[in-house]
Design an enzyme around this catalytic site. Structure first.
Site, PDB file in Angstrom:
ATOM      1  N   GLN A  87       0.367   1.469  -7.335  1.00 23.65           N
ATOM      2  CA  GLN A  87       0.661   2.698  -6.594  1.00 23.65           C
ATOM      3  C   GLN A  87       2.142   3.031  -6.696  1.00 23.65           C
ATOM      4  O   GLN A  87       2.583   4.072  -6.234  1.00 23.65           O
ATOM      5  CB  GLN A  87       0.294   2.519  -5.119  1.00 23.65           C
ATOM      6  CG  GLN A  87      -1.173   2.224  -4.883  1.00 23.65           C
ATOM      7  CD  GLN A  87      -1.417   1.789  -3.448  1.00 23.65           C
ATOM      8  OE1 GLN A  87      -1.588   2.598  -2.551  1.00 23.65           O
ATOM      9  NE2 GLN A  87      -1.401   0.483  -3.219  1.00 23.65           N
ATOM     10  N   ASN A  88       2.891   2.115  -7.310  1.00 25.03           N
ATOM     11  CA  ASN A  88       4.349   2.285  -7.354  1.00 25.03           C
ATOM     12  C   ASN A  88       4.754   3.241  -8.465  1.00 25.03           C
ATOM     13  O   ASN A  88       4.197   3.218  -9.558  1.00 25.03           O
ATOM     14  CB  ASN A  88       5.032   0.939  -7.562  1.00 25.03           C
ATOM     15  CG  ASN A  88       4.719  -0.026  -6.429  1.00 25.03           C
ATOM     16  OD1 ASN A  88       4.290   0.400  -5.357  1.00 25.03           O
ATOM     17  ND2 ASN A  88       4.910  -1.312  -6.664  1.00 25.03           N
ATOM     18  N   VAL A  89       5.771   4.022  -8.180  1.00 30.07           N
ATOM     19  CA  VAL A  89       6.262   4.983  -9.175  1.00 30.07           C
ATOM     20  C   VAL A  89       7.479   4.431  -9.916  1.00 30.07           C
ATOM     21  O   VAL A  89       8.027   5.095 -10.795  1.00 30.07           O
ATOM     22  CB  VAL A  89       6.563   6.358  -8.526  1.00 30.07           C
ATOM     23  CG1 VAL A  89       5.261   6.978  -7.994  1.00 30.07           C
ATOM     24  CG2 VAL A  89       7.591   6.243  -7.417  1.00 30.07           C
ATOM     25  N   HIS A 112      -0.259   6.726  -8.913  1.00 32.87           N
ATOM     26  CA  HIS A 112       0.495   7.725  -8.143  1.00 32.87           C
ATOM     27  C   HIS A 112       1.638   8.347  -8.951  1.00 32.87           C
ATOM     28  O   HIS A 112       2.536   8.952  -8.373  1.00 32.87           O
ATOM     29  CB  HIS A 112       1.046   7.097  -6.849  1.00 32.87           C
ATOM     30  CG  HIS A 112      -0.023   6.816  -5.833  1.00 32.87           C
ATOM     31  ND1 HIS A 112       0.177   6.029  -4.718  1.00 32.87           N
ATOM     32  CD2 HIS A 112      -1.308   7.233  -5.753  1.00 32.87           C
ATOM     33  CE1 HIS A 112      -0.944   5.969  -4.006  1.00 32.87           C
ATOM     34  NE2 HIS A 112      -1.858   6.678  -4.616  1.00 32.87           N
ATOM     35  N   SER A 180      -0.102  -1.735   2.076  1.00 31.45           N
ATOM     36  CA  SER A 180      -0.489  -1.736   3.492  1.00 31.45           C
ATOM     37  C   SER A 180      -1.923  -1.283   3.706  1.00 31.45           C
ATOM     38  O   SER A 180      -2.460  -1.420   4.801  1.00 31.45           O
ATOM     39  CB  SER A 180       0.445  -0.820   4.282  1.00 31.45           C
ATOM     40  OG  SER A 180       0.333   0.509   3.816  1.00 31.45           O
ATOM     41  N   ASN A 204       0.018 -10.513   0.885  1.00 32.95           N
ATOM     42  CA  ASN A 204       0.918  -9.628   1.627  1.00 32.95           C
ATOM     43  C   ASN A 204       1.804 -10.485   2.523  1.00 32.95           C
ATOM     44  O   ASN A 204       1.545 -11.660   2.737  1.00 32.95           O
ATOM     45  CB  ASN A 204       0.080  -8.662   2.493  1.00 32.95           C
ATOM     46  CG  ASN A 204       0.840  -7.404   2.885  1.00 32.95           C
ATOM     47  OD1 ASN A 204       1.847  -7.472   3.580  1.00 32.95           O
ATOM     48  ND2 ASN A 204       0.378  -6.249   2.420  1.00 32.95           N
TER      49      ASN A 204
HETATM   50  P1  OAD Z   1       3.626   0.510   2.271  1.00 35.00           P
HETATM   51  O1  OAD Z   1       5.073   0.697   2.534  1.00 35.00           O
HETATM   52  O2  OAD Z   1       2.652   1.280   3.104  1.00 35.00           O
HETATM   53  O3  OAD Z   1       3.247  -1.025   2.445  1.00 35.00           O
HETATM   54  C1  OAD Z   1       4.006  -2.041   1.864  1.00 35.00           C
HETATM   55  C2  OAD Z   1       3.279  -3.351   2.138  1.00 35.00           C
HETATM   56  O4  OAD Z   1       3.988  -4.373   1.472  1.00 35.00           O
HETATM   57  C3  OAD Z   1       3.222  -3.741   3.616  1.00 35.00           C
HETATM   58  O5  OAD Z   1       1.875  -4.093   3.947  1.00 35.00           O
HETATM   59  C4  OAD Z   1       4.152  -4.948   3.717  1.00 35.00           C
HETATM   60  O6  OAD Z   1       3.674  -5.920   4.657  1.00 35.00           O
HETATM   61  C5  OAD Z   1       4.078  -5.503   2.316  1.00 35.00           C
HETATM   62  N1  OAD Z   1       5.271  -6.234   1.891  1.00 35.00           N
HETATM   63  C6  OAD Z   1       6.576  -5.932   2.124  1.00 35.00           C
HETATM   64  N2  OAD Z   1       7.391  -6.814   1.528  1.00 35.00           N
HETATM   65  C7  OAD Z   1       6.598  -7.705   0.882  1.00 35.00           C
HETATM   66  C8  OAD Z   1       6.839  -8.851   0.078  1.00 35.00           C
HETATM   67  N3  OAD Z   1       8.055  -9.292  -0.191  1.00 35.00           N
HETATM   68  N4  OAD Z   1       5.755  -9.528  -0.417  1.00 35.00           N
HETATM   69  C9  OAD Z   1       4.497  -9.123  -0.153  1.00 35.00           C
HETATM   70  N5  OAD Z   1       4.208  -8.038   0.605  1.00 35.00           N
HETATM   71  C10 OAD Z   1       5.235  -7.343   1.108  1.00 35.00           C
HETATM   72  O7  OAD Z   1       3.412   0.780   0.717  1.00 35.00           O
HETATM   73  P2  OAD Z   1       2.089   1.096  -0.105  1.00 35.00           P
HETATM   74  O8  OAD Z   1       0.905   0.416   0.467  1.00 35.00           O
HETATM   75  O9  OAD Z   1       2.419   0.860  -1.534  1.00 35.00           O
HETATM   76  O10 OAD Z   1       2.112   7.113  -2.289  1.00 35.00           O
HETATM   77  O11 OAD Z   1       1.944   2.651   0.111  1.00 35.00           O
HETATM   78  C11 OAD Z   1       0.911   3.330  -0.539  1.00 35.00           C
HETATM   79  C12 OAD Z   1       1.339   4.722  -0.899  1.00 35.00           C
HETATM   80  O12 OAD Z   1       1.860   5.376   0.258  1.00 35.00           O
HETATM   81  C13 OAD Z   1       2.488   4.803  -1.874  1.00 35.00           C
HETATM   82  O13 OAD Z   1       2.117   4.661  -3.220  1.00 35.00           O
HETATM   83  C14 OAD Z   1       2.997   6.186  -1.640  1.00 35.00           C
HETATM   84  C15 OAD Z   1       2.842   6.310  -0.135  1.00 35.00           C
HETATM   85  O14 OAD Z   1       2.336   7.519   0.273  1.00 35.00           O
HETATM   86  C16 OAD Z   1       2.618   8.142  -2.981  1.00 35.00           C
HETATM   87  O15 OAD Z   1       3.804   8.302  -3.170  1.00 35.00           O
HETATM   88  C17 OAD Z   1       1.589   9.074  -3.528  1.00 35.00           C
END
Ligand code: OAD
Length: 233
Positions: A87-89, A112, A180, A204
């Protein structure tokens, strides 16, 4: 044995890329609607282009970490199908793969979008892009089009969904790393993998909203817990 890996912002956090859902609910000081929707872009293209210009430029300050590299190593040695959906850009998975084994092919899907690509608003054509975009940046593809970030904004359809769903329907192992589970359709991939009979593992820092959907859990920093786990495969 076929593997599908889904990654989110958490895998890049230890490289220094901020995650999305910080406690203040803002993305680097902006409301999501301002910088990550087609309506926000139409209302204020200067703000949106600058937001992504800064993030694109920031990529030169970060490097792939041990978690990105461990996944690239697994991809290089894996005999079955290996599909990495991010999902990372950012381009950290791409660079990790280049470092480990540039010649080996595997599926890396940026569902994404990508900061290092831009898209014509008129034709939808995509091209590589490493510098800044102006608010109304002329498109080389069509005189009436502009270039916008190749980013899937809220309200837009994620990329390569057919290929992702096919890989999920054929997978034996599904790993969800550093996401998340708040944003669909990615948050629903675990259910598709389960329906295919796959072993499903959440990796996570802490349990997520979807933790009950997984058959196994591994909690800790991705750079610490992922390499030893992948070494067991
Ligand atoms: P989030 O910011 O929602 O979640 C990040 C997750 O990473 C959280 O559950 C943290 O607990 C976990 N985390 C943080 N540091 C970590 C580490 N060192 N090791 C393991 N886990 C860790 O990000 P995404 O789930 O990627 O979409 O968000 C999904 C989408 O929301 C993104 O792609 C973006 C946003 O809307 C678009 O831009 C279209």
């Amino acid at each position: 044995m076929n593997i599908v890996v889904l990654t989110g912002a958490g895998i890049s956090a230890e490289s220094g890329v901020p995650t999305f859902r910080a406690s203040d609910g803002l993305w680097e000081g902006h409301r999501v609607e301002e910088v990550a929707t087609p309506e926000g872009f139409a209302a204020n293209p200067a703000l949106v282009q600058e937001f992504y210009n800064l993030r694109r430029a920031f990529l030169s300050e970060v490097e792939p970490n041990a978690a990105h590299l461990a996944l690239a190593e697994l991809a290089a040695r894996w005999q079955g199908d290996f599909t990495l959906v991010t999902q990372n850009v950012d381009d950290l998975h791409d660079r990790a793969h280049q470092q480990i084994m540039p010649a080996a092919g595997f599926s890396l899907i940026h569902m994404h979008g990508e900061l290092l690509k831009v898209r014509c608003t008129r034709t939808g054509k995509v091209m590589d892009w490493h510098s800044d975009l102006q608010p109304y940046h002329p498109s080389p593809f069509d005189p009436s089009g502009y270039l916008r970030p190749h980013i899937v904004w809220f309200g837009e359809i994620p990329l390569e969904m057919a290929q992702i769903e096919k890989a999920l329907s054929e997978c034996d192992l599904f790993l969800s790393i550093g996401t998340s589970g708040n944003v669909y359709p990615a948050a629903g991939f675990v259910q598709l993998a389960s329906m295919a009979g796959a072993r499903t593992v959440e990796i996570n820092l802490e349990p997520t909203v979807g933790q009950n959907l997984f058959s196994e859990h591994l909690y800790g920093h991705a750079t610490e817990v992922l390499p030893p786990f992948l070494a067991t495969l």
